[in-house]
Design an enzyme around this catalytic site. Structure first.
Site, PDB file in Angstrom:
ATOM      1  N   ASP A 410      34.550 -43.465  -1.242  1.00 37.21           N
ATOM      2  CA  ASP A 410      35.472 -42.795  -2.164  1.00 37.21           C
ATOM      3  C   ASP A 410      36.035 -43.860  -3.108  1.00 37.21           C
ATOM      4  OD1 ASP A 410      37.536 -41.499  -3.467  1.00 37.21           O
ATOM      5  OD2 ASP A 410      38.428 -40.652  -1.660  1.00 37.21           O
ATOM      6  N   HIS A 411      35.728 -43.715  -4.411  1.00 34.50           N
ATOM      7  CA  HIS A 411      36.113 -44.749  -5.366  1.00 34.50           C
ATOM      8  C   HIS A 411      37.607 -44.738  -5.680  1.00 34.50           C
ATOM      9  CE1 HIS A 411      35.382 -47.909  -8.105  1.00 34.50           C
ATOM     10  NE2 HIS A 411      34.207 -47.544  -8.546  1.00 34.50           N
ATOM     11  N   ARG A 412      38.331 -43.738  -5.259  1.00 30.30           N
ATOM     12  CA  ARG A 412      39.765 -43.702  -5.554  1.00 30.30           C
ATOM     13  C   ARG A 412      40.533 -44.782  -4.796  1.00 30.30           C
ATOM     14  NH1 ARG A 412      40.960 -37.537  -4.242  1.00 30.30           N
ATOM     15  NH2 ARG A 412      39.724 -38.240  -2.437  1.00 30.30           N
TER      16      ARG A 412
END
Length: 438
Positions: A410-412
């Site tokens: 998850d790039h967040r």
């Protein structure tokens, strides 16, 4: 003293649940901490335990009913308590009679292959269930034909090619137990001669018209539905990125063999991978996180979800504090969770938490794949099969044991550089696995 039992909130943010089964009959006594009923959530079967000894005065909803959290489901009394007028008692407790309970309809589909049409004149599962209800058979619910059975009994019956509607249950309220299935298997004719239709004639299969599509319709389980919803949301709302790596697995295989020489519980290759993931999280804690609207939540212990395939769909029970477990203790915990996942006996809290999942399709011969993140986790590690392949050592090409890894992130909460550093640490640990046990 009489009291009302209400549907508990067994899962976070749940507004309703299914009353799967009553485990105590009306007028039956129970002890403190005894299981009174089983409630089905989206992913688990949860037993409602008594906080004090008592007696089941009346059940207010039937098995299979969908009930809002907080609604009354039974009236309990003290051990041995007798109540002559339960309706008056309900009125005094302020409980209205239940009249609008939803019991989802059971759709029975004959278990036959795609080229085996139903034989006219032979009873279908639905017609058998209907006749059972009409004749008052105890193992079929009069409300909707649903047959209640233990998870183990269902599994054995399915493996033996039997339908539960044909088995008379001897458990509470006609519940089908393992002994009932074993008896049915033992009493089944050895030959495959089809049963005779009413009147003594053997029915013959008729071939459907060429234009008619022949198929079996399999109703969605609650697990299948929630998995579809959550993973669809994951793909739509979570910005995935993927990192791939291959590792030499010779040392990992040797360590497993050495541990299993005298281990009370056999350790699998996947157990060692899960242990290595925990060690990588300890060395790169920036990946031991989840995303929330207000902050990135970083965890102090490493809890890891392990994907388990079941007949009802995919489940991801969570192994707690993996870093503190020995390899054999981890193997025992993972095996226990997997077995209870397949038998529908997981508790709701065993499906919650963690920051990463591990899914392994190596046992199916899959070399490499990418998995969808299981929210709210920050990552999922997909593990492929170990394969014999040529590898380069210095100037020479030698045979090697290679395992492929794909990390979905998850790039967040996690940037690419952090994920790359974590994957590099994992590679190092897997190729020098003695460090996993340090």
């Amino acid at each position: 003293m009489a009291r009302v039992l209400r549907m508990p909130g067994v899962a976070a943010n749940a507004t309703e649940a299914v009353l799967s089964e009553w485990l105590v009959e009306e007028s039956g006594d129970f002890g403190v901490a005894d299981a009174i009923a089983t409630v089905e959530t989206e992913k688990a079967a949860v037993d409602i335990e008594a906080d004090a000894a008592g007696r089941m005065l009346r059940t207010l909803v039937p098995p299979g009913a969908q009930v809002d959290v907080g609604d009354p489901i039974a009236v309990l009394g003290d051990p041995g308590e007798q109540v002559d007028d339960v309706d008056a008692l309900l009125t005094s407790l302020g409980v209205e009679p239940v009249t609008d309970v939803v019991v989802p309809e059971r759709r029975d589909v004959p278990e036959r292959g795609p080229t085996e049409p139903a034989e006219p004149g032979l009873p279908t599962a639905a017609s058998r269930a209907a006749r059972s209800r009409a004749s008052g058979d105890s193992h079929t619910s009069a409300a909707n034909g649903r047959v209640f059975a233990s998870p183990l009994a269902r599994k054995i019956a399915k493996g033996a090619g039997l339908t539960l509607e044909d088995i008379t249950g001897t458990g509470p309220r006609g519940r089908v137990l393992r002994r009932d299935v074993d008896a049915a298997v033992a009493g089944r004719p050895a030959t495959g001669v089809p049963a005779a239709a009413e009147g003594g004639a053997v029915a013959h299969a008729s071939r459907p018209p060429a234009h008619t599509a022949v198929y079996d319709e399999i109703p969605h389980s609650r697990i299948r539905l929630v998995t579809a919803r959550r993973l669809s949301e994951s793909q739509q709302q979570v910005p995935h990125f993927y990192l791939r790596a291959t590792v030499r697995a010779e040392a990992l295989l040797a360590l497993r063999e050495e541990i299993n020489q005298d281990a009370p519980t056999k350790v699998s290759l996947n157990d060692l991978v899960v242990k290595a993931v925990a060690a990588a999280h300890q060395r790169v804690p920036e990946l031991n996180v989840t995303w929330t609207p207000d902050a990135v939540r970083r965890y102090r212990t490493v809890d890891i979800a392990v994907a388990v395939a079941t007949d009802r769909g995919l489940l991801t029970p969570v192994v707690r504090d993996v870093g503190a477990l020995t390899a054999t203790a981890l193997a025992a915990a993972a095996r226990d969770l997997a077995e209870r996942a397949r038998n529908g006996k997981l508790k709701q809290d065993e499906l919650e938490g963690g920051s990463i999942s591990v899914t392994n399709l190596g046992m199916y011969g899959v070399e490499e794949f990418a998995a969808v993140i299981n929210p709210p986790h920050a990552a999922i590690l997909a593990v492929g099969a170990v394969r014999s392949k040529p590898v380069v050592e210095g100037d020479a090409v030698v045979p090697g044991q290679i395992m492929s890894l794909t990390l979905s992130v998850d790039h967040r909460p996690v940037d690419g550089a952090i994920a790359a550093r974590w994957l590099g640490v994992l590679e190092e640990l897997l190729e020098h696995p003695a460090r996993i046990l340090a």
